[in-house]
Write a protein that holds these residues in place. Structure first.
Motif, PDB file in Angstrom:
ATOM      1  N   UNK A   1      18.074  54.165  59.705  1.00 56.99           N
ATOM      2  CA  UNK A   1      18.713  54.859  60.821  1.00 56.99           C
ATOM      3  C   UNK A   1      18.583  54.040  62.100  1.00 56.99           C
ATOM      4  N   UNK A   2      17.439  53.376  62.286  1.00 59.30           N
ATOM      5  CA  UNK A   2      17.279  52.537  63.478  1.00 59.30           C
ATOM      6  C   UNK A   2      18.192  51.319  63.403  1.00 59.30           C
TER       7      UNK A   2
ATOM      8  N   UNK B 229      14.706  55.776  67.468  1.00 62.61           N
ATOM      9  CA  UNK B 229      15.989  56.191  66.889  1.00 62.61           C
ATOM     10  C   UNK B 229      16.284  57.677  67.059  1.00 62.61           C
ATOM     11  N   UNK B 230      15.244  58.521  66.913  1.00 59.13           N
ATOM     12  CA  UNK B 230      15.468  59.960  67.091  1.00 59.13           C
ATOM     13  C   UNK B 230      15.834  60.281  68.537  1.00 59.13           C
ATOM     14  N   UNK B 231      15.166  59.601  69.472  1.00 58.57           N
ATOM     15  CA  UNK B 231      15.454  59.820  70.879  1.00 58.57           C
ATOM     16  C   UNK B 231      16.849  59.357  71.258  1.00 58.57           C
ATOM     17  N   UNK B 232      17.292  58.254  70.669  1.00 56.26           N
ATOM     18  CA  UNK B 232      18.654  57.766  70.915  1.00 56.26           C
ATOM     19  C   UNK B 232      19.658  58.792  70.405  1.00 56.26           C
ATOM     20  N   UNK B 233      19.412  59.315  69.204  1.00 52.97           N
ATOM     21  CA  UNK B 233      20.312  60.318  68.646  1.00 52.97           C
ATOM     22  C   UNK B 233      20.397  61.558  69.512  1.00 52.97           C
ATOM     23  N   UNK B 234      19.244  62.043  69.992  1.00 52.69           N
ATOM     24  CA  UNK B 234      19.246  63.229  70.850  1.00 52.69           C
ATOM     25  C   UNK B 234      19.983  62.963  72.148  1.00 52.69           C
TER      26      UNK B 234
ATOM     27  N   UNK C  62      27.278  60.144  66.470  1.00 45.64           N
ATOM     28  CA  UNK C  62      25.884  60.588  66.417  1.00 45.64           C
ATOM     29  C   UNK C  62      25.574  61.473  65.210  1.00 45.64           C
ATOM     30  N   UNK C  63      26.429  62.462  64.864  1.00 43.65           N
ATOM     31  CA  UNK C  63      26.074  63.336  63.737  1.00 43.65           C
ATOM     32  C   UNK C  63      25.817  62.584  62.440  1.00 43.65           C
ATOM     33  N   UNK C  64      26.657  61.588  62.140  1.00 49.49           N
ATOM     34  CA  UNK C  64      26.496  60.837  60.905  1.00 49.49           C
ATOM     35  C   UNK C  64      25.192  60.055  60.862  1.00 49.49           C
ATOM     36  N   UNK C  65      24.825  59.435  61.984  1.00 50.21           N
ATOM     37  CA  UNK C  65      23.598  58.647  62.024  1.00 50.21           C
ATOM     38  C   UNK C  65      22.379  59.565  61.995  1.00 50.21           C
ATOM     39  N   UNK C  66      22.458  60.691  62.696  1.00 41.90           N
ATOM     40  CA  UNK C  66      21.335  61.629  62.723  1.00 41.90           C
ATOM     41  C   UNK C  66      21.038  62.192  61.331  1.00 41.90           C
ATOM     42  N   UNK C  67      22.053  62.216  60.463  1.00 51.29           N
ATOM     43  CA  UNK C  67      21.866  62.747  59.116  1.00 51.29           C
ATOM     44  C   UNK C  67      21.236  61.732  58.175  1.00 51.29           C
ATOM     45  N   UNK C  68      21.094  60.487  58.636  1.00 52.89           N
ATOM     46  CA  UNK C  68      20.457  59.463  57.820  1.00 52.89           C
ATOM     47  C   UNK C  68      18.941  59.609  57.914  1.00 52.89           C
ATOM     48  N   UNK C  69      18.229  58.917  57.065  1.00 52.81           N
ATOM     49  CA  UNK C  69      16.772  58.969  57.117  1.00 52.81           C
ATOM     50  C   UNK C  69      16.166  57.949  56.198  1.00 52.81           C
TER      51      UNK C  69
ATOM     52  N   UNK D 150      14.956  64.479  57.258  1.00 55.62           N
ATOM     53  CA  UNK D 150      15.469  65.396  56.247  1.00 55.62           C
ATOM     54  C   UNK D 150      15.770  66.764  56.856  1.00 55.62           C
ATOM     55  N   UNK D 151      14.905  67.218  57.765  1.00 56.61           N
ATOM     56  CA  UNK D 151      15.132  68.504  58.417  1.00 56.61           C
ATOM     57  C   UNK D 151      16.401  68.461  59.257  1.00 56.61           C
ATOM     58  N   UNK D 152      16.592  67.370  59.980  1.00 56.13           N
ATOM     59  CA  UNK D 152      17.803  67.211  60.791  1.00 56.13           C
ATOM     60  C   UNK D 152      19.045  67.183  59.921  1.00 56.13           C
ATOM     61  N   UNK D 153      18.982  66.399  58.832  1.00 58.75           N
ATOM     62  CA  UNK D 153      20.134  66.297  57.930  1.00 58.75           C
ATOM     63  C   UNK D 153      20.460  67.646  57.315  1.00 58.75           C
TER      64      UNK D 153
END
Length: 228
Positions: free
Chosen positions: A67-68, A95-100, A132-139, A178-181
């Protein structure tokens, strides 16, 4: 293209490392955040990589998770954002902060990274909001998937263990992803648009970083509920 390197850490500089893979040394540039998670010199190390090739330059950039790496690819696709600026953003926010930040349109958080002005931060949020949604769903971290698909893997002569420091936090990282996805998928099944769902999940995750999938869904639904 080189998509992943596994070898032995030969030395660490301020912004890059040297990985020995079967006697061949690869210079890999990393964000401050990634540098802080790397093992000690002489220990095993593995990173996903992105290669930049130009007429006068060839550089490798390393990331502990796919994801990063994907955020780096997207950030550098924005006009005026080079590899150094991308690493600065990822090093500052993660990466999580960028997504948010992108899902919420929070360009001020992006601007907090060194070398990023307000116009560039606003352009990043505008250009990448729909992605953003597509990348946030990765892990998945490098510790979770040492043999990910569609990657050219360069393995060392001897088996190497998962980097000690990087291996300390794989479960929380992959659990959060996984929780985000899962939350994004559930909201999509309920008919919410990707951008709206991503923004709600991002806000919910920001309010409670330890939230599981069910908690994120409930919190996101409250945020998406009509006001008044």
């Amino acid at each position: 293209m080189i998509g992943k390197l596994s070898g032995r850490l030969e030395y660490k500089a301020l912004d890059h490392i040297l990985i020995d893979v079967r006697g061949v040394g690869y210079l890999v540039y990393c964000s401050d955040r990634t540098m802080a998670t790397l093992p000690g010199v002489g220990e095993a190390v593995a990173l996903y990589t992105d290669m930049v090739v130009r007429e006068d330059l060839m550089q490798l950039f390393g990331f502990p998770s796919l994801v990063e790496k994907e955020w780096h690819r997207l950030l550098t696709s924005v006009q005026g954002v080079g590899a150094k600026v991308s690493l600065a953003i990822l090093g500052t926010l993660g990466p999580e902060g960028v997504g948010r930040a992108i899902a919420l349109g929070d360009w001020a958080s992006v601007k907090a990274a060194k070398g990023v002005g307000p116009k560039t931060a606003q352009r990043i949020v505008l250009d990448l909001k729909d992605k953003a949604p597509g990348v946030m769903a990765m892990g998945g971290t490098i510790a979770d998937a040492m043999d990910g698909p569609d990657l050219e893997v360069i393995e060392p002569a001897e088996p190497v263990a998962t980097p000690k420091k990087a291996a300390r936090k794989p479960k929380p990282a992959s659990g959060a992803a996984a929780a985000t996805a899962g939350a994004l998928s559930a909201l999509g099944n309920l008919g919410y648009g990707p951008s709206d769902a991503a923004a709600a999940v991002a806000e919910a995750a920001g309010d409670n970083p330890e939230a599981g999938e069910a908690d994120l869904i409930r919190a996101a639904l409250r945020l998406l509920a009509p006001k008044g």
